[in-house]
Design an enzyme around this catalytic site. Structure first.
Site, PDB file in Angstrom:
ATOM      1  N   CYS A 321       0.829  -1.207   0.000  1.00 47.04           N
ATOM      2  CA  CYS A 321       0.000   0.000   0.000  1.00 47.04           C
ATOM      3  C   CYS A 321       0.863   1.256   0.000  1.00 47.04           C
ATOM      4  O   CYS A 321       1.826   1.347   0.761  1.00 47.04           O
ATOM      5  CB  CYS A 321      -0.912  -0.017   1.221  1.00 47.04           C
ATOM      6  N   ARG A 417     -13.051   1.082  -3.991  1.00 47.88           N
ATOM      7  CA  ARG A 417     -12.584   1.033  -2.612  1.00 47.88           C
ATOM      8  C   ARG A 417     -11.888   2.336  -2.223  1.00 47.88           C
ATOM      9  O   ARG A 417     -11.849   2.714  -1.055  1.00 47.88           O
ATOM     10  CB  ARG A 417     -11.626  -0.154  -2.445  1.00 47.88           C
TER      11      ARG A 417
END
Length: 502
Positions: A321, A417
């Site tokens: 991430c 998302r």
């Protein structure tokens, strides 16, 4: 001064209120008093208000982590898998349904043909020892026979239809058999493999178990109590988004028997998520809903007021991430877990520490700092149960692992998302990478949980509740580690070494 109280280290409340954002490696617990053996440590815990697990392990809803095989193995071991939503609603529901139909800690890749089909090459068998022949050539019809790989290899006419040479005098076992029942069945009939058939669904094949599978599983450490729902089936969770179309996806999942739903958003403190949570609790009041992701008390409070049964904590802490780097938003995971847990505990809402787990010590820190479970991505990716095929990078066997914020995943739909599905320009908040082959989760997770128990013992905590109580009462103390202390705490000063955890 004789008799003066001993003050050493810092209580968590003081350490985490100094304006610093700490990761797991930044902090270390000071040891406490031991008065019980390691095996006395109990790691049973709550996933959400109404669901309990034997172990505090949750597999992440990522498309390179959790599908049927992972969900089955996690439930068999006592944890739970959350099936990703980067697919069609019907596909996600079928994964949930398939996982819940299992009773064994394994999932085989089944290959189906109809009687009029042909097997054109050995590659069509994949990793299966046989091809299953059904009326329609799919899993949704009656099993008629099998074509063993060894039988096909001995054929002279390999273009023949499978009906001409398949084994019709078929032996199968009920899909509700437990492991020892299947093992005994294979041994009694001296079989190399046996299909497991669900008679309730018209003879649908659920799984295929080989004698080799039985021996392999028997070689694994003993599993804990499986995660079983009120329906007597494995507990399985699933992720959904916050768009209007996700209401239809939710309906598919409920019909498939899903036990818990995670509202999957990188920043959960939004009107979109709160409206979805309220809709879910109104439409399906018996279904537990986990909200997130959050890293602050303010975010957590908003979702608690919206009605969540659990909170997922973490923003930018995963190995794949890049949210903190790209968006300059997030929080160190140790600080995030402590802060959110401190307010969630007041409302009886369990916390899932999501991301940043690289070793058993990180799991100990996450749980003691207030989490009830840990959600793992890279820690489980690369295992046999993770989706995808193994590849070789040089002499290393690896599997692909990608962030749901990577451009590759976003092209399949995961950009919702990150609230970016309506944006004209796509900005990645994750990368695509690879992780080393780790073998089966059924082998390495038991050792990981044993290491976590030893960590709890060193802290004088015999259970999750005990650990949380010791932390909140300031009995447990922490310190911040300098860079040199972190180096010292790992392997150092050697010319070479082999690092093995078990």
């Amino acid at each position: 001064m004789v008799g003066a109280p001993i003050d050493d280290g810092f209580p968590a409340e003081r350490l985490f209120n100094q304006g610093y954002s700490y990761t797991y490696d930044d902090v270390i617990f000071l040891p406490h008093y031991i008065d019980f053996p390691t095996d006395a440590v109990q790691l049973s815990t709550k996933l959400s208000r109404n669901l309990r697990l034997s172990i505090p392990c949750v597999s992440s809803p990522m498309d390179t982590v959790t599908e049927t095989a992972m969900a089955v193995s996690m439930a068999a071991f006592g944890g739970i898998g959350i099936v990703h939503s980067n697919n069609a609603a019907s596909r996600q529901a079928s994964i949930v349904r398939a996982a819940k139909s299992h009773r064994l800690p394994l999932h085989s890749d089944l290959v189906f043909k109809s009687p009029s089909d042909s097997v054109n090459s050995l590659d069509e068998f994949g990793s299966s020892p046989c091809v299953l022949v059904t009326e329609s050539g799919t899993s949704k019809s009656k099993l008629l026979g099998v074509v063993a790989k060894s039988d096909w290899e001995s054929l002279t006419d390999k273009d023949a239809r499978v009906s001409d040479y398949m084994l019709k005098s078929l032996v199968s076992a009920p899909s509700n058999y437990h492991f020892e029942e299947v093992a005994a069945y294979l041994a009694a009939k001296d079989l190399e493999f046996v299909p497991l058939v669900n008679d309730e669904d018209g003879g649908e094949v659920v799984n295929l178990v080989t004698a080799e599978d039985v021996e392999r599983i028997r070689g694994f450490p003993k599993l804990g109590a499986p995660s079983i729902g009120p329906d007597g089936k494995f507990l399985v969770g699933a992720a959904i988004g916050t768009r209007e179309t996700d209401k239809e996806r939710l309906e598919h999942l409920v019909k498939a028997g899903v036990n818990v739903v995670v509202v999957d958003s990188s920043q959960g403190n939004s009107i979109y998520e709160m409206e979805m949570i309220k809709y879910m609790k109104k439409t399906y009041p018996e279904l537990d809903v986990i909200g997130g992701n959050v890293v602050t008390k303010y975010q957590a409070q908003n979702l608690i007021q919206a009605g969540v049964d659990g909170l997922r904590v973490g923003m930018g802490s995963g190995s794949i991430c890049t949210t903190q780097e790209v968006c300059a938003v997030g929080r160190g995971q140790a600080t995030a877990v402590y802060k959110v847990s401190s307010i969630a505990e007041e409302s009886g809402v369990p916390v899932i520490a999501d991301g940043g787990i690289s070793n058993s010590g990180h799991i100990v820190k996450a749980l003691v700092l207030g989490a009830s479970t840990v959600m793992m991505g890279s820690f489980l990716a690369g295992s046999n149960e993770a989706p995808g095929a193994y590849e070789y990078q040089g002499d290393r066997r690896v599997k692909k692992y990608r962030g749901m914020g990577s451009l590759e995943a976003m092209r399949k739909g995961s950009d919702a998302r990150y609230l970016g599905d309506t944006a004209k320009l796509k900005i990645a908040q994750g990368v695509v990478g690879a992780v080393a082959d780790k073998g089966s989760v059924l082998k390495f997770l038991p050792y990981t949980m044993q290491a976590v128990k030893q960590g709890f013992q060193d802290l004088g905590a015999s259970s999750m509740q005990s650990a949380h109580d010791l932390l909140r009462s300031s009995v447990l103390r922490l310190e911040v580690r300098t860079g040199a202390a972190q180096v010292e705490g790992g392997v150092h000063g050697l010319v070479s070494y082999e690092k093995r955890s078990f």
